[in-house]
Design a protein around this motif. Structure first.
Motif, PDB file in Angstrom:
ATOM      1  N   SER A  29      19.215 -65.371  -4.672  1.00 21.12           N
ATOM      2  CA  SER A  29      20.048 -65.164  -3.480  1.00 21.12           C
ATOM      3  C   SER A  29      19.235 -64.484  -2.383  1.00 21.12           C
ATOM      4  CB  SER A  29      21.263 -64.298  -3.824  1.00 21.12           C
ATOM      5  OG  SER A  29      22.010 -64.886  -4.831  1.00 21.12           O
ATOM      6  N   ALA A  30      18.467 -63.464  -2.768  1.00 18.55           N
ATOM      7  CA  ALA A  30      17.669 -62.716  -1.794  1.00 18.55           C
ATOM      8  C   ALA A  30      16.646 -63.641  -1.121  1.00 18.55           C
ATOM      9  CB  ALA A  30      16.970 -61.544  -2.477  1.00 18.55           C
ATOM     10  N   ILE A  31      16.015 -64.482  -1.944  1.00 22.33           N
ATOM     11  CA  ILE A  31      15.009 -65.414  -1.396  1.00 22.33           C
ATOM     12  C   ILE A  31      15.674 -66.407  -0.441  1.00 22.33           C
ATOM     13  CG2 ILE A  31      13.408 -67.297  -2.007  1.00 22.33           C
ATOM     14  CD1 ILE A  31      12.875 -65.686  -4.626  1.00 22.33           C
ATOM     15  N   LEU A  32      16.824 -66.924  -0.868  1.00 23.86           N
ATOM     16  CA  LEU A  32      17.562 -67.904  -0.063  1.00 23.86           C
ATOM     17  C   LEU A  32      17.941 -67.319   1.297  1.00 23.86           C
ATOM     18  CD1 LEU A  32      18.207 -70.730  -1.112  1.00 23.86           C
ATOM     19  CD2 LEU A  32      20.550 -69.959  -1.547  1.00 23.86           C
ATOM     20  N   PHE A  36      16.507 -68.477   4.961  1.00 22.91           N
ATOM     21  CA  PHE A  36      17.462 -68.981   5.957  1.00 22.91           C
ATOM     22  C   PHE A  36      17.297 -68.271   7.297  1.00 22.91           C
ATOM     23  CE2 PHE A  36      21.621 -68.821   8.039  1.00 22.91           C
ATOM     24  CZ  PHE A  36      21.823 -70.182   8.241  1.00 22.91           C
ATOM     25  N   VAL A  37      17.269 -66.929   7.255  1.00 22.18           N
ATOM     26  CA  VAL A  37      17.211 -66.203   8.533  1.00 22.18           C
ATOM     27  C   VAL A  37      15.826 -66.247   9.179  1.00 22.18           C
ATOM     28  CG1 VAL A  37      19.139 -64.657   8.036  1.00 22.18           C
ATOM     29  CG2 VAL A  37      16.825 -63.963   7.423  1.00 22.18           C
ATOM     30  N   SER A  38      14.811 -66.638   8.404  1.00 27.95           N
ATOM     31  CA  SER A  38      13.475 -66.697   9.001  1.00 27.95           C
ATOM     32  C   SER A  38      13.290 -67.987   9.815  1.00 27.95           C
ATOM     33  CB  SER A  38      12.400 -66.610   7.909  1.00 27.95           C
ATOM     34  OG  SER A  38      12.503 -67.731   7.071  1.00 27.95           O
ATOM     35  N   ARG A  39      14.219 -68.950   9.617  1.00 25.09           N
ATOM     36  CA  ARG A  39      14.147 -70.201  10.390  1.00 25.09           C
ATOM     37  C   ARG A  39      14.683 -69.968  11.791  1.00 25.09           C
ATOM     38  NH1 ARG A  39      16.827 -75.302   8.886  1.00 25.09           N
ATOM     39  NH2 ARG A  39      18.575 -73.913   8.508  1.00 25.09           N
ATOM     40  N   PRO A  40      13.940 -70.280  12.833  1.00 26.12           N
ATOM     41  CA  PRO A  40      14.478 -70.091  14.184  1.00 26.12           C
ATOM     42  C   PRO A  40      15.624 -71.078  14.443  1.00 26.12           C
ATOM     43  CG  PRO A  40      12.206 -70.900  14.269  1.00 26.12           C
ATOM     44  CD  PRO A  40      12.551 -70.775  12.846  1.00 26.12           C
ATOM     45  N   GLY A  41      16.684 -70.582  15.068  1.00 26.06           N
ATOM     46  CA  GLY A  41      17.822 -71.441  15.406  1.00 26.06           C
ATOM     47  C   GLY A  41      18.604 -71.913  14.201  1.00 26.06           C
ATOM     48  N   ALA A  42      18.579 -71.125  13.141  1.00 28.38           N
ATOM     49  CA  ALA A  42      19.247 -71.548  11.907  1.00 28.38           C
ATOM     50  C   ALA A  42      20.752 -71.689  12.077  1.00 28.38           C
ATOM     51  CB  ALA A  42      18.937 -70.552  10.800  1.00 28.38           C
TER      52      ALA A  42
ATOM     53  N   ILE B   7      21.122 -62.749  18.937  1.00 23.17           N
ATOM     54  CA  ILE B   7      21.963 -63.094  17.784  1.00 23.17           C
ATOM     55  C   ILE B   7      21.090 -63.247  16.539  1.00 23.17           C
ATOM     56  CG2 ILE B   7      23.557 -64.821  16.839  1.00 23.17           C
ATOM     57  CD1 ILE B   7      24.649 -63.304  19.254  1.00 23.17           C
ATOM     58  N   GLU B   8      19.988 -63.951  16.716  1.00 26.86           N
ATOM     59  CA  GLU B   8      19.097 -64.139  15.567  1.00 26.86           C
ATOM     60  C   GLU B   8      18.554 -62.808  15.073  1.00 26.86           C
ATOM     61  OE1 GLU B   8      16.097 -67.070  16.123  1.00 26.86           O
ATOM     62  OE2 GLU B   8      17.545 -68.705  16.140  1.00 26.86           O
ATOM     63  N   LYS B   9      18.265 -61.955  16.016  1.00 22.49           N
ATOM     64  CA  LYS B   9      17.757 -60.623  15.656  1.00 22.49           C
ATOM     65  C   LYS B   9      18.806 -59.872  14.837  1.00 22.49           C
ATOM     66  CE  LYS B   9      14.290 -57.775  16.600  1.00 22.49           C
ATOM     67  NZ  LYS B   9      12.961 -58.153  16.148  1.00 22.49           N
ATOM     68  N   ARG B  10      20.061 -59.976  15.278  1.00 25.95           N
ATOM     69  CA  ARG B  10      21.143 -59.303  14.547  1.00 25.95           C
ATOM     70  C   ARG B  10      21.302 -59.868  13.138  1.00 25.95           C
ATOM     71  NH1 ARG B  10      25.630 -59.347  19.309  1.00 25.95           N
ATOM     72  NH2 ARG B  10      24.948 -57.506  20.430  1.00 25.95           N
ATOM     73  N   LEU B  11      21.228 -61.199  13.060  1.00 31.54           N
ATOM     74  CA  LEU B  11      21.349 -61.835  11.744  1.00 31.54           C
ATOM     75  C   LEU B  11      20.204 -61.402  10.826  1.00 31.54           C
ATOM     76  CD1 LEU B  11      22.490 -65.501  12.468  1.00 31.54           C
ATOM     77  CD2 LEU B  11      23.835 -63.601  11.612  1.00 31.54           C
ATOM     78  N   GLN B  12      19.028 -61.266  11.429  1.00 32.48           N
ATOM     79  CA  GLN B  12      17.873 -60.857  10.621  1.00 32.48           C
ATOM     80  C   GLN B  12      18.034 -59.418  10.119  1.00 32.48           C
ATOM     81  OE1 GLN B  12      14.592 -61.791  13.180  1.00 32.48           O
ATOM     82  NE2 GLN B  12      14.560 -63.942  12.565  1.00 32.48           N
ATOM     83  N   ILE B  13      18.592 -58.571  10.968  1.00 32.24           N
ATOM     84  CA  ILE B  13      18.829 -57.180  10.535  1.00 32.24           C
ATOM     85  C   ILE B  13      19.865 -57.168   9.404  1.00 32.24           C
ATOM     86  CG2 ILE B  13      19.743 -54.932  11.241  1.00 32.24           C
ATOM     87  CD1 ILE B  13      18.563 -55.513  14.046  1.00 32.24           C
ATOM     88  N   ALA B  14      20.944 -57.949   9.584  1.00 35.44           N
ATOM     89  CA  ALA B  14      21.977 -58.029   8.553  1.00 35.44           C
ATOM     90  C   ALA B  14      21.376 -58.554   7.253  1.00 35.44           C
ATOM     91  CB  ALA B  14      23.111 -58.938   9.022  1.00 35.44           C
ATOM     92  N   ALA B  15      20.563 -59.607   7.381  1.00 32.28           N
ATOM     93  CA  ALA B  15      19.946 -60.192   6.186  1.00 32.28           C
ATOM     94  C   ALA B  15      19.006 -59.195   5.520  1.00 32.28           C
ATOM     95  CB  ALA B  15      19.183 -61.454   6.574  1.00 32.28           C
TER      96      ALA B  15
END
Lengths: 224, 68
Positions: A29-32, A36-42, B7-15
């Motif tokens: 889950s952590a990897i997933l 996901f969030v490392s992809r720009p515009g996900a 928004i992406e920055k916020r999502l990254q912080i949440a993640a």
């Protein structure tokens, strides 16, 4: 850490398959989530938004629920309770070779599940019993880490042992209801059932763990 | 008004908070000590809760829907 006892060891058991699977699921889950969030515009597309919700809301809650359930189950185990040094002698008392020792007799004859021996007797069989037991566990942690814990022989229950915990299994059992000593006095059983006379009161089942005198007793070697 | 990067920055912080919480939980499951139980609940679950709340806030933050 493992505590060696005559012919037996209490130790935190190796991880079970469900625990290993749970850890792998959490890692996956952590990897997933990371990928996901490392992809720009996900989250630009509708599908991306739904995936984000599943990964950042649903999946963490699922992992936390399963993990908490696993931790709670493990916290009921005998090995968990005995993993504190203070409890070492109490674990040893379960191997006393004397049927007059209440805890030992229950443990050795499987009147309580050996893997959950402490929890079976020391949990409240009442509403929110497990919750109250866990709160007492937090109190143990406070005493253990933030104060000077008493010597094992000086450890006392926070409240007197309630007969309800014994009667949860023994009430209605023939050996209990028709026992000669229990029926010698017609007032005894009603008083015991009403918790007016303690099962572990003097002259009855008074020897429970008796950790102060463990150096004077014989020990059972355990089942082989 | 937040743009897509915000928004992406916020999502990254949440993640990041959620991943940290998940890692703490995984370590506690391996460690298997009474203290691990407390860390699991007190730190692991708290981090995950913070991450989820941060994610939900980022969804309803002003301009979040438009910028995406």
């Amino acid at each position: 850490m493992r505590f060696a006892f005559p012919g037996f060891q209490f130790g935190l058991s190796p991880m079970t398959l469900p625990t290993i699977l749970l850890i792998l699921f959490i890692a996956f889950s952590a990897i997933l989530i990371g990928l996901f969030v490392s992809r720009p515009g996900a989250t630009v597309t509708r599908g991306g938004k739904i995936t984000a919700f599943l990964l950042l809301f649903f999946l963490p809650i699922l992992c936390a629920t399963m993990g908490l359930s696993s931790e709670l189950e493990r916290s009921k185990s005998t090995a968990f309770c005995l993993s504190c040094h203070t409890m070492e002698l109490f674990g040893r008392s379960l191997y006393v070779d004397d049927p007059g020792h209440l805890a030992a007799a229950h443990f050795q004859n499987h009147r309580v599940p050996p893997d959950n021996a402490c929890y079976t007797c020391h949990s409240d069989y009442a509403m929110f019993g497990t919750f109250k037991t866990k709160l007492r566990g937090l109190q143990h942690v406070y005493v253990y880490y933030l104060t000077k814990p008493p010597a094992p022989e000086n450890i006392k229950l926070y409240t007197p042992f309630n007969n309800r915990e014994c009667l949860h299994c023994h009430a209605g059992a023939r050996s209990f209801e028709e026992g000669a000593v229990h029926n010698a006095d017609p007032d005894l059983l009603p008083a015991v059932k009403a918790n007016k006379i303690s099962c572990i009161s003097s002259g009855c089942h008074e020897v429970v763990h008796n950790v102060a005198q463990l150096n004077q007793v014989k020990f059972w070697n355990g089942a082989h | 008004m937040p743009n897509a990067n915000t928004i992406e920055k916020r999502l990254q912080i949440a993640a990041a908070l959620i991943i940290l919480g998940l890692l703490v939980e995984a370590v506690c499951l391996v460690w298997a000590r009474p203290l691990a139980f407390l860390i699991f609940v007190g730190i692991g679950m708290l981090l995950m809760f913070a991450g989820i709340v941060f994610y939900l806030i980022s969804l309803v933050a002003p301009g979040a829907g438009r910028s995406q």
